[in-house]
Motif scaffolding. Structure first.
Motif: not given
Length: 252
Positions: A17, A21, A51-52, A55-56, A60-61, A64, A82
């Protein structure tokens, strides 16, 4: 500075991961060793935590990446956007949940799934809510409108609805035995008891609901689950027998 393996130990994020990234330029390393191994500092660790967290929340990446790269990014607007998405998704999932409950209850009630009926109910709920409210408000007074919420809803899994469905399923099963049969009269007795539990002595309300139920057009306008005329006539006959017997018992 720490290596990518140490980052993995501290955060639980996999090496794969972290490399991804870096590849998409979401979280480049702070530097590299002479051997080409990625190194990360406290700033990168903090960004990784952000970032984490995002994501929760369902970002989306790509979203972010844009949020973290923009100077002076308006987090309030981003989070509000969101929240709107999550609210819509929640509503969509609730609709799916209601439909699944409807399908399961349909199987209990009829022994199979009538997709046409389910689709009809979904369409009524989605497209005719305003017309339904107008029809109901013209038919019932303010007090009776509150009682409507207690009526069994095929797309619900509450105990009262499930008992009504089970009673209807048993009634249809024993219909060939006739309205006067012991099995049918026991079922009707429980139905009558449940009416009393839910609506008390408000017989005028119960009569209004039954009159709507007997009319396919009015049932559709009210958003009621469709029940065939043969079953409705059978229930009415069985109820009349039960109530006459009760009256005779009271008269001694």
């Amino acid at each position: 500075m720490i290596t990518i393996q140490e980052v993995t130990k501290r955060t639980g994020i996999t090496v794969r991961t972290m490399r991804y990234y870096d590849q998409i330029d979401l979280l480049p390393p702070a530097g590299k060793t002479e051997g080409g191994h990625r190194l990360y500092g406290e700033k990168e660790i903090k960004t990784l935590q952000e970032i984490q967290f995002l994501k929760t929340l369902g970002f989306s990446l790509q979203e972010i990446k844009e949020m973290l790269s923009e100077e002076g990014h308006n987090w309030f607007v981003g989070l509000k956007k969101q929240l709107g998405y999550i609210s819509k998704e929640k509503k969509r999932l609730e609709e799916i949940e209601h439909t699944l409950n409807g399908l399961l209850n349909e199987m209990v009630f009829k022994g199979n799934i009538d997709i046409a009926n389910i689709q009809k109910l979904i369409q009524l709920n989605q497209n005719n809510l305003d017309k339904r409210e107008v029809f109901l408000s013209q038919t019932f007074d303010e007090k009776e409108m509150t009682l409507l919420d207690q009526l069994p809803n095929l797309n619900s899994a509450d105990p009262d609805t499930l008992e009504w469905i089970a009673l209807m399923a048993q009634l249809k099963k024993h219909m060939p035995k006739g309205a006067a049969s012991l099995e049918i009269q026991r079922i009707v007795k429980r139905m009558h008891e449940k009416e009393k539990e839910m609506f008390g002595d408000n017989e005028e309300f119960a009569e209004k609901v039954w009159e709507i139920r007997k009319s396919p057009q009015k049932s559709e306008s009210a958003g009621f689950y469709p029940i065939d005329s043969e079953t409705l006539e059978f229930i009415e006959e069985a109820y009349e027998m039960y109530l006459n017997k009760e009256q005779q018992t009271l008269n001694g």
